[in-house]
Design a protein around this motif. Sequence first.
Motif, PDB file in Angstrom:
ATOM      1  N   ARG A  88     -22.240  74.530 -42.442  1.00  0.00           N
ATOM      2  CA  ARG A  88     -23.534  73.862 -42.286  1.00  0.00           C
ATOM      3  C   ARG A  88     -23.359  72.394 -41.898  1.00  0.00           C
ATOM      4  N   ALA A  89     -22.426  71.707 -42.529  1.00  0.00           N
ATOM      5  CA  ALA A  89     -22.191  70.302 -42.204  1.00  0.00           C
ATOM      6  C   ALA A  89     -21.740  70.139 -40.758  1.00  0.00           C
ATOM      7  N   GLY A  90     -20.899  71.069 -40.298  1.00  0.00           N
ATOM      8  CA  GLY A  90     -20.440  71.001 -38.919  1.00  0.00           C
ATOM      9  C   GLY A  90     -21.561  71.207 -37.923  1.00  0.00           C
ATOM     10  N   VAL A  91     -22.458  72.140 -38.232  1.00  0.00           N
ATOM     11  CA  VAL A  91     -23.611  72.372 -37.356  1.00  0.00           C
ATOM     12  C   VAL A  91     -24.505  71.139 -37.331  1.00  0.00           C
ATOM     13  N   HIS A  92     -24.698  70.514 -38.477  1.00  0.00           N
ATOM     14  CA  HIS A  92     -25.519  69.307 -38.529  1.00  0.00           C
ATOM     15  C   HIS A  92     -24.899  68.182 -37.709  1.00  0.00           C
ATOM     16  N   ARG A  93     -23.582  68.040 -37.761  1.00  0.00           N
ATOM     17  CA  ARG A  93     -22.934  67.006 -36.949  1.00  0.00           C
ATOM     18  C   ARG A  93     -23.111  67.293 -35.462  1.00  0.00           C
ATOM     19  N   LEU A  94     -23.024  68.564 -35.097  1.00  0.00           N
ATOM     20  CA  LEU A  94     -23.245  68.950 -33.703  1.00  0.00           C
ATOM     21  C   LEU A  94     -24.673  68.618 -33.276  1.00  0.00           C
ATOM     22  N   LEU A  95     -25.645  68.961 -34.104  1.00  0.00           N
ATOM     23  CA  LEU A  95     -27.038  68.635 -33.802  1.00  0.00           C
ATOM     24  C   LEU A  95     -27.229  67.132 -33.642  1.00  0.00           C
ATOM     25  N   ASP A  96     -26.637  66.367 -34.564  1.00  0.00           N
ATOM     26  CA  ASP A  96     -26.774  64.913 -34.503  1.00  0.00           C
ATOM     27  C   ASP A  96     -26.166  64.360 -33.217  1.00  0.00           C
ATOM     28  N   SER A  97     -25.002  64.877 -32.834  1.00  0.00           N
ATOM     29  CA  SER A  97     -24.359  64.403 -31.606  1.00  0.00           C
ATOM     30  C   SER A  97     -25.253  64.653 -30.395  1.00  0.00           C
ATOM     31  N   CYS A  98     -25.815  65.857 -30.320  1.00  0.00           N
ATOM     32  CA  CYS A  98     -26.683  66.204 -29.183  1.00  0.00           C
ATOM     33  C   CYS A  98     -27.966  65.379 -29.204  1.00  0.00           C
ATOM     34  N   LEU A  99     -28.591  65.280 -30.360  1.00  0.00           N
ATOM     35  CA  LEU A  99     -29.849  64.537 -30.452  1.00  0.00           C
ATOM     36  C   LEU A  99     -29.643  63.070 -30.099  1.00  0.00           C
ATOM     37  N   ALA A 145     -19.964  79.556 -36.968  1.00  0.00           N
ATOM     38  CA  ALA A 145     -20.630  79.140 -38.193  1.00  0.00           C
ATOM     39  C   ALA A 145     -21.697  80.113 -38.667  1.00  0.00           C
ATOM     40  N   VAL A 146     -22.072  81.072 -37.823  1.00  0.00           N
ATOM     41  CA  VAL A 146     -23.192  81.963 -38.127  1.00  0.00           C
ATOM     42  C   VAL A 146     -22.683  83.371 -38.400  1.00  0.00           C
ATOM     43  N   ASP A 147     -23.067  83.906 -39.530  1.00  0.00           N
ATOM     44  CA  ASP A 147     -22.638  85.251 -39.904  1.00  0.00           C
ATOM     45  C   ASP A 147     -23.863  86.128 -40.140  1.00  0.00           C
ATOM     46  N   THR A 148     -24.746  86.171 -39.153  1.00  0.00           N
ATOM     47  CA  THR A 148     -25.948  86.992 -39.237  1.00  0.00           C
ATOM     48  C   THR A 148     -26.154  87.674 -37.900  1.00  0.00           C
ATOM     49  N   ASP A 149     -27.217  88.478 -37.815  1.00  0.00           N
ATOM     50  CA  ASP A 149     -27.525  89.147 -36.558  1.00  0.00           C
ATOM     51  C   ASP A 149     -28.526  88.341 -35.725  1.00  0.00           C
ATOM     52  N   VAL A 150     -28.600  87.044 -35.972  1.00  0.00           N
ATOM     53  CA  VAL A 150     -29.516  86.183 -35.213  1.00  0.00           C
ATOM     54  C   VAL A 150     -29.137  86.218 -33.734  1.00  0.00           C
ATOM     55  N   ASP A 151     -30.143  86.154 -32.879  1.00  0.00           N
ATOM     56  CA  ASP A 151     -29.929  86.112 -31.437  1.00  0.00           C
ATOM     57  C   ASP A 151     -29.528  84.689 -31.067  1.00  0.00           C
ATOM     58  N   LEU A 152     -28.231  84.465 -30.903  1.00  0.00           N
ATOM     59  CA  LEU A 152     -27.736  83.112 -30.661  1.00  0.00           C
ATOM     60  C   LEU A 152     -28.223  82.545 -29.335  1.00  0.00           C
ATOM     61  N   ASP A 153     -28.430  83.401 -28.338  1.00  0.00           N
ATOM     62  CA  ASP A 153     -28.921  82.901 -27.051  1.00  0.00           C
ATOM     63  C   ASP A 153     -30.285  82.242 -27.222  1.00  0.00           C
ATOM     64  N   TYR A 154     -31.204  82.955 -27.882  1.00  0.00           N
ATOM     65  CA  TYR A 154     -32.535  82.387 -28.063  1.00  0.00           C
ATOM     66  C   TYR A 154     -32.544  81.275 -29.107  1.00  0.00           C
ATOM     67  N   ALA A 155     -31.675  81.363 -30.087  1.00  0.00           N
ATOM     68  CA  ALA A 155     -31.571  80.272 -31.059  1.00  0.00           C
ATOM     69  C   ALA A 155     -31.131  78.998 -30.362  1.00  0.00           C
ATOM     70  N   LEU A 156     -30.139  79.124 -29.475  1.00  0.00           N
ATOM     71  CA  LEU A 156     -29.652  77.958 -28.748  1.00  0.00           C
ATOM     72  C   LEU A 156     -30.730  77.387 -27.846  1.00  0.00           C
ATOM     73  N   TRP A 157     -31.450  78.256 -27.137  1.00  0.00           N
ATOM     74  CA  TRP A 157     -32.525  77.758 -26.275  1.00  0.00           C
ATOM     75  C   TRP A 157     -33.639  77.101 -27.088  1.00  0.00           C
ATOM     76  N   THR A 158     -33.908  77.630 -28.285  1.00  0.00           N
ATOM     77  CA  THR A 158     -34.919  77.001 -29.134  1.00  0.00           C
ATOM     78  C   THR A 158     -34.517  75.578 -29.493  1.00  0.00           C
ATOM     79  N   ILE A 159     -33.237  75.383 -29.813  1.00  0.00           N
ATOM     80  CA  ILE A 159     -32.740  74.038 -30.109  1.00  0.00           C
ATOM     81  C   ILE A 159     -32.888  73.134 -28.892  1.00  0.00           C
ATOM     82  N   ILE A 160     -32.518  73.641 -27.719  1.00  0.00           N
ATOM     83  CA  ILE A 160     -32.608  72.856 -26.490  1.00  0.00           C
ATOM     84  C   ILE A 160     -34.053  72.479 -26.195  1.00  0.00           C
ATOM     85  N   TRP A 161     -34.952  73.456 -26.287  1.00  0.00           N
ATOM     86  CA  TRP A 161     -36.364  73.175 -26.015  1.00  0.00           C
ATOM     87  C   TRP A 161     -36.891  72.084 -26.946  1.00  0.00           C
TER      88      TRP A 161
END
Length: 206
Positions: A88-99, A145-161
């Motif tokens: 989770r911390a790594g994902v947050h750092r990635l989000l912060d870098s992009c934002l 970092a993700v261990d679920t059946d989440v659709d990573l393609d749409y999750a990634l696009w949601t973050i981008i949008w």
Amino acid sequence: MRAAYHEPTPGSDPIRERIIQTATRLFTSLGYDGTSTQLIADSAGLDLATVTDRAGGKRDIYLAVMEKAHLTEREMLEAAAAEFTPDRAGVHRLLDSCLDFYADNPEIPWLWMHRRQADATDITGLENLYLMPALGLIKEMLHKAVDTDVDLDYALWTIIWCIDGFCVGGVLDRNGRRKGPHDFRYLERFRTHLRQLVDRMLELDR
């Protein structure tokens, strides 16, 4: 240190750099189709012959603008990948870098948003050349970092949008005034919201 999109390349031609920076501002505000080479020349305070001699025609200039955007963005992503951890911390750092990067360089999301709205349709292949590798790198990090059946393609696009929308359009405050990434309070509110959104969307451990 955040990447600076307009920072001149050491040893570069200062006239050409001026043309590219001017064209970036125009492509950002007017789009490729709404910008002429003459307008670039006039805005840069140069004659048309100098512009075409130093940087080529409008198509050449646009390709140079998009390449510079890509290289700056890639530098940020490679730095983020180097310090990424699959938690989770790594994902947050990635989000912060992009934002933080796109807040400092709103020209880049603007350029891609124009393309999504059918701007520069006669110049093809840039998505495969620049955008898809960047998406692939981010997706590879998130996959670790993700261990679920989440659709990573749409999750990634949601973050981008979300990031693109905030950095380009901002939000309205209670008085209808537009607030964007250069208002620190709204930037930090959005950062908190983005982290919460991604935590729930990706089902990250708390």
